[in-house]
Design an enzyme around this catalytic site. Structure first.
Site, PDB file in Angstrom:
ATOM      1  N   LYS A  13       0.835  -1.205   0.000  1.00  0.00           N
ATOM      2  CA  LYS A  13       0.000   0.000   0.000  1.00  0.00           C
ATOM      3  C   LYS A  13       0.875   1.263   0.000  1.00  0.00           C
ATOM      4  CE  LYS A  13      -1.999  -1.200   3.898  1.00  0.00           C
ATOM      5  NZ  LYS A  13      -1.328  -2.482   4.186  1.00  0.00           N
TER       6      LYS A  13
ATOM      7  N   ARG B  42      -9.447   0.840   9.170  1.00  0.00           N
ATOM      8  CA  ARG B  42      -9.117  -0.550   9.483  1.00  0.00           C
ATOM      9  C   ARG B  42     -10.207  -1.232  10.284  1.00  0.00           C
ATOM     10  NH1 ARG B  42      -3.184   0.118   9.131  1.00  0.00           N
ATOM     11  NH2 ARG B  42      -2.195  -1.862   9.514  1.00  0.00           N
TER      12      ARG B  42
ATOM     13  N   ARG C 154      11.598  -6.142   4.563  1.00  0.00           N
ATOM     14  CA  ARG C 154      11.454  -4.685   4.374  1.00  0.00           C
ATOM     15  C   ARG C 154      12.526  -3.933   5.164  1.00  0.00           C
ATOM     16  NH1 ARG C 154       5.784  -2.128   5.252  1.00  0.00           N
ATOM     17  NH2 ARG C 154       5.871  -3.394   7.132  1.00  0.00           N
TER      18      ARG C 154
ATOM     19  N   ARG D 198      11.729  -2.077  10.733  1.00  0.00           N
ATOM     20  CA  ARG D 198      10.677  -1.758  11.699  1.00  0.00           C
ATOM     21  C   ARG D 198      10.620  -2.839  12.764  1.00  0.00           C
ATOM     22  NH1 ARG D 198       5.336  -0.286   8.268  1.00  0.00           N
ATOM     23  NH2 ARG D 198       4.358  -1.586   9.842  1.00  0.00           N
TER      24      ARG D 198
ATOM     25  N   ARG E 158      -0.521  -9.420  12.919  1.00  0.00           N
ATOM     26  CA  ARG E 158      -1.138  -8.306  12.176  1.00  0.00           C
ATOM     27  C   ARG E 158      -2.080  -8.832  11.098  1.00  0.00           C
ATOM     28  NH1 ARG E 158       4.392  -5.627  10.746  1.00  0.00           N
ATOM     29  NH2 ARG E 158       3.266  -4.504   9.114  1.00  0.00           N
TER      30      ARG E 158
HETATM   31  P1  AP5 Z   1       4.882  -1.755   1.790  1.00  0.00           P
HETATM   32  O1  AP5 Z   1       4.565  -0.878   0.631  1.00  0.00           O
HETATM   33  O2  AP5 Z   1       5.696  -1.193   2.893  1.00  0.00           O
HETATM   34  O3  AP5 Z   1       3.518  -2.436   2.321  1.00  0.00           O
HETATM   35  P2  AP5 Z   1       2.298  -1.832   3.144  1.00  0.00           P
HETATM   36  O4  AP5 Z   1       1.067  -2.465   2.588  1.00  0.00           O
HETATM   37  O5  AP5 Z   1       2.355  -0.350   3.176  1.00  0.00           O
HETATM   38  O6  AP5 Z   1       2.664  -2.501   4.526  1.00  0.00           O
HETATM   39  P3  AP5 Z   1       2.618  -2.053   6.045  1.00  0.00           P
HETATM   40  O7  AP5 Z   1       3.308  -3.146   6.809  1.00  0.00           O
HETATM   41  O8  AP5 Z   1       3.140  -0.657   6.211  1.00  0.00           O
HETATM   42  O9  AP5 Z   1       1.128  -2.145   6.344  1.00  0.00           O
HETATM   43  P4  AP5 Z   1       0.507  -2.294   7.665  1.00  0.00           P
HETATM   44  O10 AP5 Z   1      -0.885  -2.056   7.227  1.00  0.00           O
HETATM   45  O11 AP5 Z   1       0.707  -3.488   8.462  1.00  0.00           O
HETATM   46  O12 AP5 Z   1       1.298  -1.228   8.551  1.00  0.00           O
HETATM   47  P5  AP5 Z   1       0.927   0.197   9.106  1.00  0.00           P
HETATM   48  O13 AP5 Z   1       2.139   1.007   9.157  1.00  0.00           O
HETATM   49  O14 AP5 Z   1      -0.288   0.728   8.413  1.00  0.00           O
HETATM   50  O15 AP5 Z   1       5.587  -3.079   1.224  1.00  0.00           O
HETATM   51  C1  AP5 Z   1       6.043  -4.094   2.099  1.00  0.00           C
HETATM   52  C2  AP5 Z   1       7.386  -4.645   1.596  1.00  0.00           C
HETATM   53  O16 AP5 Z   1       7.165  -5.332   0.368  1.00  0.00           O
HETATM   54  C3  AP5 Z   1       8.435  -3.563   1.296  1.00  0.00           C
HETATM   55  O17 AP5 Z   1       9.698  -4.063   1.640  1.00  0.00           O
HETATM   56  C4  AP5 Z   1       8.328  -3.353  -0.231  1.00  0.00           C
HETATM   57  O18 AP5 Z   1       9.557  -2.939  -0.790  1.00  0.00           O
HETATM   58  C5  AP5 Z   1       7.934  -4.758  -0.684  1.00  0.00           C
HETATM   59  N1  AP5 Z   1       7.076  -4.760  -1.870  1.00  0.00           N
HETATM   60  C6  AP5 Z   1       6.075  -3.879  -2.166  1.00  0.00           C
HETATM   61  N2  AP5 Z   1       5.503  -4.225  -3.337  1.00  0.00           N
HETATM   62  C7  AP5 Z   1       6.131  -5.356  -3.760  1.00  0.00           C
HETATM   63  C8  AP5 Z   1       5.986  -6.196  -4.905  1.00  0.00           C
HETATM   64  N3  AP5 Z   1       5.067  -5.941  -5.852  1.00  0.00           N
HETATM   65  N4  AP5 Z   1       6.800  -7.277  -5.015  1.00  0.00           N
HETATM   66  C9  AP5 Z   1       7.721  -7.541  -4.057  1.00  0.00           C
HETATM   67  N5  AP5 Z   1       7.922  -6.779  -2.957  1.00  0.00           N
HETATM   68  C10 AP5 Z   1       7.134  -5.694  -2.823  1.00  0.00           C
HETATM   69  O19 AP5 Z   1       0.450  -0.185  10.589  1.00  0.00           O
HETATM   70  C11 AP5 Z   1       1.359  -0.615  11.573  1.00  0.00           C
HETATM   71  C12 AP5 Z   1       0.628  -0.722  12.899  1.00  0.00           C
HETATM   72  O20 AP5 Z   1       0.100   0.574  13.277  1.00  0.00           O
HETATM   73  C13 AP5 Z   1      -0.602  -1.645  12.932  1.00  0.00           C
HETATM   74  O21 AP5 Z   1      -0.233  -2.988  13.199  1.00  0.00           O
HETATM   75  C14 AP5 Z   1      -1.419  -1.011  14.075  1.00  0.00           C
HETATM   76  O22 AP5 Z   1      -0.888  -1.363  15.343  1.00  0.00           O
HETATM   77  C15 AP5 Z   1      -1.189   0.465  13.873  1.00  0.00           C
HETATM   78  N6  AP5 Z   1      -2.164   1.117  12.996  1.00  0.00           N
HETATM   79  C16 AP5 Z   1      -1.896   1.778  11.827  1.00  0.00           C
HETATM   80  N7  AP5 Z   1      -3.027   2.269  11.293  1.00  0.00           N
HETATM   81  C17 AP5 Z   1      -4.036   1.911  12.126  1.00  0.00           C
HETATM   82  C18 AP5 Z   1      -5.448   2.121  12.093  1.00  0.00           C
HETATM   83  N8  AP5 Z   1      -6.032   2.794  11.074  1.00  0.00           N
HETATM   84  N9  AP5 Z   1      -6.189   1.607  13.105  1.00  0.00           N
HETATM   85  C19 AP5 Z   1      -5.618   0.936  14.139  1.00  0.00           C
HETATM   86  N10 AP5 Z   1      -4.276   0.701  14.220  1.00  0.00           N
HETATM   87  C20 AP5 Z   1      -3.490   1.185  13.221  1.00  0.00           C
END
Ligand code: AP5
Length: 207
Positions: free
Chosen positions: A13, A88, A127, A153, A164
């Site tokens: 994303k 979410r 990552r 991270r 997660r």
């Molecule tokens: P990346 O683009 O970083 O993936 P992402 O979908 O953004 O992943 P996140 O882990 O950031 O999502 P998340 O939803 O768990 O975390 P968030 O920070 O929102 O890509 C991932 C990896 O794959 C990278 O290394 C990239 O290079 C690689 N990649 C990408 N595309 C690829 C491809 N096509 N092929 C191969 N490799 C590829 O949330 C973290 C925490 O915050 C949650 O667990 C929760 O505790 C809290 N939180 C955040 N938002 C909320 C909310 N709205 N409500 C409640 N808690 C929340």
């Protein structure tokens, strides 16, 4: 344009939001990035976020919504946004509808990046990011430039990412019917090269 980029942890994303935001001319709003910033600042709220994030649990809706309300009031978000990692929960989706309605806006499209769980574990554990620019890399699929010091991270362990993913299935997947009922959801295969996935998203958006 208000777009929700939806999908499991590590689906790509954040990576894809950065690739399409200029074309759409709206900012990426990542609740995860905002929470990590608060955590780095060491504020009481940041410490609270850390308790949940480190365990792979969702942060309570009230705290997330406070953050979102403030973010949406900033001038750069006046024309629209790419919501990354938000909403979410169904309660967050309903609250977002209300917040946008107050601004005379609504969610226009929802793009779901579909990636199987084993690919997710592989992506998340590999990552790395540049602590200065925030640019995200992967040790194999999108390696950082030679010599650049990157960091991992602390919630990117296999154990926490599986937790997660469970949270995603239990609390976040139920958000989709909310948008499906409005005919807004486009499902995109998130497996492929970064460029292939970007092209699929552009096609889904008709952009
Ligand atoms: P990346 O683009 O970083 O993936 P992402 O979908 O953004 O992943 P996140 O882990 O950031 O999502 P998340 O939803 O768990 O975390 P968030 O920070 O929102 O890509 C991932 C990896 O794959 C990278 O290394 C990239 O290079 C690689 N990649 C990408 N595309 C690829 C491809 N096509 N092929 C191969 N490799 C590829 O949330 C973290 C925490 O915050 C949650 O667990 C929760 O505790 C809290 N939180 C955040 N938002 C909320 C909310 N709205 N409500 C409640 N808690 C929340």
């Amino acid at each position: 344009m208000d777009l929700v980029l939806f999908g499991p942890p590590g689906a790509g994303k954040g990576t894809q939001a950065v690739r399409i935001r200029e074309q759409l001319d709206v900012p990426q709003i990542s609740t995860g990035d905002m929470m990590r910033a608060a955590r780095r600042e060491g504020t009481p709220l940041g410490k609270k976020f850390d308790e949940y994030m480190s365990a792979g649990k969702l942060v309570p809706d009230a705290l997330v919504l406070e953050l979102m309300k403030e973010r949406l009031s900033k001038p750069d978000a006046a024309k629209g946004a790419i919501f990354d990692g938000f909403p979410r929960t169904v309660a967050q989706a309903e609250a977002l509808d209300e917040l946008l309605a107050e601004m005379g806006r609504k969610i226009d499209q929802v793009v779901v990046l579909e990636v199987p769980v084993e690919d997710i574990v592989d992506r998340v554990t590999g990552r790395r990011s540049d602590p200065t620019s925030g640019q995200v890399y992967h040790v194999r699929y999108n390696p950082p430039p030679a010599g650049l010091e990157v960091v991992q991270r602390k919630d990117d362990t296999e154990e926490v990412v599986r937790k997660r993913f469970q949270e995603y299935e239990a609390n976040t997947m139920p958000v989709l019917p909310h948008y499906d009922a409005k005919g807004l959801v486009k499902r995109v295969d998130g497996v492929g090269s970064l460029d292939e996935v970007t092209e699929r998203i552009r096609a889904a958006l008709g952009a």
